[in-house]
Structures are given as C-alpha cells and as structure tokens.
Write a protein that holds these residues in place. Structure first.
Motif, PDB file in Angstrom:
ATOM      1  N   MET A 205      34.743  57.470  52.275  1.00 19.11           N
ATOM      2  CA  MET A 205      34.435  57.396  53.681  1.00 19.11           C
ATOM      3  C   MET A 205      35.570  58.043  54.456  1.00 19.11           C
ATOM      4  O   MET A 205      36.713  58.053  54.034  1.00 19.11           O
ATOM      5  CB  MET A 205      34.269  55.946  54.114  1.00 19.11           C
ATOM      6  CG  MET A 205      33.226  55.192  53.337  1.00 19.11           C
ATOM      7  SD  MET A 205      32.960  53.538  53.970  1.00 19.11           S
ATOM      8  CE  MET A 205      31.624  53.896  55.072  1.00 19.11           C
ATOM      9  N   ASP A 206      35.215  58.568  55.619  1.00 18.02           N
ATOM     10  CA  ASP A 206      36.244  59.034  56.534  1.00 18.02           C
ATOM     11  C   ASP A 206      35.905  58.532  57.935  1.00 18.02           C
ATOM     12  O   ASP A 206      34.914  57.831  58.129  1.00 18.02           O
ATOM     13  CB  ASP A 206      36.419  60.558  56.485  1.00 18.02           C
ATOM     14  CG  ASP A 206      35.135  61.320  56.664  1.00 18.02           C
ATOM     15  OD1 ASP A 206      34.266  60.843  57.415  1.00 18.02           O
ATOM     16  OD2 ASP A 206      34.995  62.391  56.064  1.00 18.02           O
ATOM     17  N   HIS A 207      36.741  58.866  58.895  1.00 14.20           N
ATOM     18  CA  HIS A 207      36.612  58.264  60.224  1.00 14.20           C
ATOM     19  C   HIS A 207      35.251  58.541  60.873  1.00 14.20           C
ATOM     20  O   HIS A 207      34.731  57.684  61.596  1.00 14.20           O
ATOM     21  CB  HIS A 207      37.750  58.728  61.128  1.00 14.20           C
ATOM     22  CG  HIS A 207      37.784  57.998  62.426  1.00 14.20           C
ATOM     23  ND1 HIS A 207      38.107  56.661  62.504  1.00 14.20           N
ATOM     24  CD2 HIS A 207      37.490  58.386  63.687  1.00 14.20           C
ATOM     25  CE1 HIS A 207      38.023  56.267  63.754  1.00 14.20           C
ATOM     26  NE2 HIS A 207      37.659  57.291  64.503  1.00 14.20           N
ATOM     27  N   GLU A 208      34.652  59.693  60.629  1.00 12.98           N
ATOM     28  CA  GLU A 208      33.344  59.981  61.250  1.00 12.98           C
ATOM     29  C   GLU A 208      32.261  59.016  60.769  1.00 12.98           C
ATOM     30  O   GLU A 208      31.261  58.812  61.446  1.00 12.98           O
ATOM     31  CB  GLU A 208      32.912  61.428  61.012  1.00 12.98           C
ATOM     32  CG  GLU A 208      32.461  61.725  59.610  1.00 12.98           C
ATOM     33  CD  GLU A 208      32.002  63.168  59.436  1.00 12.98           C
ATOM     34  OE1 GLU A 208      31.316  63.417  58.448  1.00 12.98           O
ATOM     35  OE2 GLU A 208      32.328  64.016  60.276  1.00 12.98           O
ATOM     36  N   ASP A 209      32.462  58.392  59.614  1.00 12.95           N
ATOM     37  CA  ASP A 209      31.495  57.417  59.107  1.00 12.95           C
ATOM     38  C   ASP A 209      31.490  56.126  59.916  1.00 12.95           C
ATOM     39  O   ASP A 209      30.627  55.279  59.721  1.00 12.95           O
ATOM     40  CB  ASP A 209      31.762  57.107  57.634  1.00 12.95           C
ATOM     41  CG  ASP A 209      31.496  58.303  56.746  1.00 12.95           C
ATOM     42  OD1 ASP A 209      30.475  58.982  56.961  1.00 12.95           O
ATOM     43  OD2 ASP A 209      32.305  58.562  55.840  1.00 12.95           O
ATOM     44  N   SER A 210      32.445  55.969  60.825  1.00 13.77           N
ATOM     45  CA  SER A 210      32.432  54.781  61.676  1.00 13.77           C
ATOM     46  C   SER A 210      31.335  54.875  62.739  1.00 13.77           C
ATOM     47  O   SER A 210      31.013  53.882  63.377  1.00 13.77           O
ATOM     48  CB  SER A 210      33.798  54.555  62.324  1.00 13.77           C
ATOM     49  OG  SER A 210      34.141  55.640  63.152  1.00 13.77           O
TER      50      SER A 210
ATOM     51  N   VAL B 106      30.124  51.156  46.115  1.00 13.41           N
ATOM     52  CA  VAL B 106      31.547  51.368  46.334  1.00 13.41           C
ATOM     53  C   VAL B 106      31.747  52.059  47.677  1.00 13.41           C
ATOM     54  O   VAL B 106      31.179  53.122  47.921  1.00 13.41           O
ATOM     55  CB  VAL B 106      32.155  52.218  45.200  1.00 13.41           C
ATOM     56  CG1 VAL B 106      33.632  52.482  45.455  1.00 13.41           C
ATOM     57  CG2 VAL B 106      31.934  51.542  43.859  1.00 13.41           C
ATOM     58  N   PHE B 107      32.535  51.450  48.515  1.00 14.77           N
ATOM     59  CA  PHE B 107      32.854  52.017  49.825  1.00 14.77           C
ATOM     60  C   PHE B 107      34.328  52.424  49.804  1.00 14.77           C
ATOM     61  O   PHE B 107      35.187  51.702  50.299  1.00 14.77           O
ATOM     62  CB  PHE B 107      32.571  51.001  50.936  1.00 14.77           C
ATOM     63  CG  PHE B 107      31.130  50.617  51.033  1.00 14.77           C
ATOM     64  CD1 PHE B 107      30.254  51.387  51.771  1.00 14.77           C
ATOM     65  CD2 PHE B 107      30.629  49.505  50.370  1.00 14.77           C
ATOM     66  CE1 PHE B 107      28.903  51.051  51.872  1.00 14.77           C
ATOM     67  CE2 PHE B 107      29.297  49.155  50.462  1.00 14.77           C
ATOM     68  CZ  PHE B 107      28.428  49.931  51.212  1.00 14.77           C
ATOM     69  N   ASP B 108      34.583  53.587  49.248  1.00 12.65           N
ATOM     70  CA  ASP B 108      35.946  54.099  49.124  1.00 12.65           C
ATOM     71  C   ASP B 108      36.497  54.421  50.516  1.00 12.65           C
ATOM     72  O   ASP B 108      35.779  54.932  51.379  1.00 12.65           O
ATOM     73  CB  ASP B 108      35.936  55.350  48.246  1.00 12.65           C
ATOM     74  CG  ASP B 108      37.323  55.778  47.820  1.00 12.65           C
ATOM     75  OD1 ASP B 108      38.217  54.913  47.729  1.00 12.65           O
ATOM     76  OD2 ASP B 108      37.499  56.978  47.567  1.00 12.65           O
ATOM     77  N   ASP B 109      37.761  54.121  50.732  1.00 14.46           N
ATOM     78  CA  ASP B 109      38.419  54.332  52.022  1.00 14.46           C
ATOM     79  C   ASP B 109      37.735  53.547  53.142  1.00 14.46           C
ATOM     80  O   ASP B 109      37.574  54.024  54.268  1.00 14.46           O
ATOM     81  CB  ASP B 109      38.502  55.822  52.374  1.00 14.46           C
ATOM     82  CG  ASP B 109      39.439  56.580  51.447  1.00 14.46           C
ATOM     83  OD1 ASP B 109      40.405  55.961  50.938  1.00 14.46           O
ATOM     84  OD2 ASP B 109      39.214  57.782  51.229  1.00 14.46           O
ATOM     85  N   PHE B 110      37.354  52.334  52.831  1.00 13.57           N
ATOM     86  CA  PHE B 110      36.655  51.477  53.790  1.00 13.57           C
ATOM     87  C   PHE B 110      37.476  51.236  55.061  1.00 13.57           C
ATOM     88  O   PHE B 110      36.913  51.006  56.133  1.00 13.57           O
ATOM     89  CB  PHE B 110      36.295  50.145  53.128  1.00 13.57           C
ATOM     90  CG  PHE B 110      35.440  49.271  53.976  1.00 13.57           C
ATOM     91  CD1 PHE B 110      34.119  49.606  54.224  1.00 13.57           C
ATOM     92  CD2 PHE B 110      35.941  48.106  54.540  1.00 13.57           C
ATOM     93  CE1 PHE B 110      33.302  48.804  55.014  1.00 13.57           C
ATOM     94  CE2 PHE B 110      35.140  47.299  55.328  1.00 13.57           C
ATOM     95  CZ  PHE B 110      33.824  47.649  55.569  1.00 13.57           C
ATOM     96  N   HIS B 111      38.790  51.336  54.948  1.00 15.53           N
ATOM     97  CA  HIS B 111      39.640  51.121  56.121  1.00 15.53           C
ATOM     98  C   HIS B 111      39.303  52.086  57.260  1.00 15.53           C
ATOM     99  O   HIS B 111      39.569  51.802  58.417  1.00 15.53           O
ATOM    100  CB  HIS B 111      41.112  51.255  55.742  1.00 15.53           C
ATOM    101  CG  HIS B 111      41.503  52.626  55.297  1.00 15.53           C
ATOM    102  ND1 HIS B 111      41.265  53.076  54.012  1.00 15.53           N
ATOM    103  CD2 HIS B 111      42.073  53.654  55.964  1.00 15.53           C
ATOM    104  CE1 HIS B 111      41.694  54.327  53.905  1.00 15.53           C
ATOM    105  NE2 HIS B 111      42.181  54.702  55.074  1.00 15.53           N
ATOM    106  N   GLU B 112      38.655  53.208  56.941  1.00 14.81           N
ATOM    107  CA  GLU B 112      38.293  54.196  57.962  1.00 14.81           C
ATOM    108  C   GLU B 112      37.210  53.685  58.919  1.00 14.81           C
ATOM    109  O   GLU B 112      37.059  54.208  60.012  1.00 14.81           O
ATOM    110  CB  GLU B 112      37.798  55.486  57.304  1.00 14.81           C
ATOM    111  CG  GLU B 112      38.837  56.221  56.495  1.00 14.81           C
ATOM    112  CD  GLU B 112      39.863  56.948  57.364  1.00 14.81           C
ATOM    113  OE1 GLU B 112      39.706  56.989  58.598  1.00 14.81           O
ATOM    114  OE2 GLU B 112      40.826  57.479  56.784  1.00 14.81           O
TER     115      GLU B 112
END
Length: 100
Positions: A1-6, A70-76
């Motif tokens: 995931m990256d920030h645009e996924d928010s 799996v939600f990799d880089d969920f912190h984003e």
C-alpha cells in the motif's frame, strides 16, 4: 500500500481486485455494487457487509481453502477512519479460513 490508497475509492478498488478477481463470475455482485457507488462511498459499511457475505458464500463452496489477506505498508492508510473501520469489520466478520 502507499499513501494514495488512503483514498477510500482506491482502497476498495484494490480490495475488490484482491478478493474477487474481475474474471471471477462468483463475485459479480460485489463489483456491480462498487461500480454503482462510484466516488460516493458514504455507506461503505453496506459494501463491507456485502463483501463479507460474498466471502461466506465462497467459504461454503470451498471450506478448506485458506486465504491470507496481507496489507503491506498498512501504516500508509491508518489515517483513514473508514479504512480502519473496514479492517476491523473484516477481522470481526470474515469466515475462519480467511486470515488478515
């Protein structure tokens, strides 16, 4: 995931592709409902319930098939309360053969 996924629309688009590949006729209802929502996901809880309903239907057909989400880089995406609600809803409501 990256920030645009928010962005909720982008998040659900990726989630649907992960859970229900477009070529899978089994998940047509979930894709149709998402398409009707467009950018208006104010009732995202209904979409969550529909997705879990589809997962339970899949579970009844394939009870021994293990699936890992799996939600990799969920912190984003942790800044989005709707996404946090969605993940918690999935943790509480997916069939036992789905692991998050």
């Amino acid at each position: 995931m990256d920030h645009e996924d928010s962005d909720l629309t982008i998040f659900y688009s990726h989630l649907l592709e992960m859970l229900f590949p477009p070529h899978d006729d089994f998940s047509q209802e979930a894709h149709e409902h998402f398409d009707k929502c467009g950018n208006n996901l104010s009732e995202y809880q209904c979409l969550n319930a529909l997705l879990c309903q589809e997962l339970w239907a899949s579970h009844s057909l394939y009870p021994d098939a293990a699936t890992y989400m799996v939600f990799d880089d969920f912190h984003e995406v942790m800044e989005s309360p709707q996404i946090m609600d969605t993940i918690q809803f999935f943790i509480d409501n997916v069939p036992p053969n789905y692991k998050i």
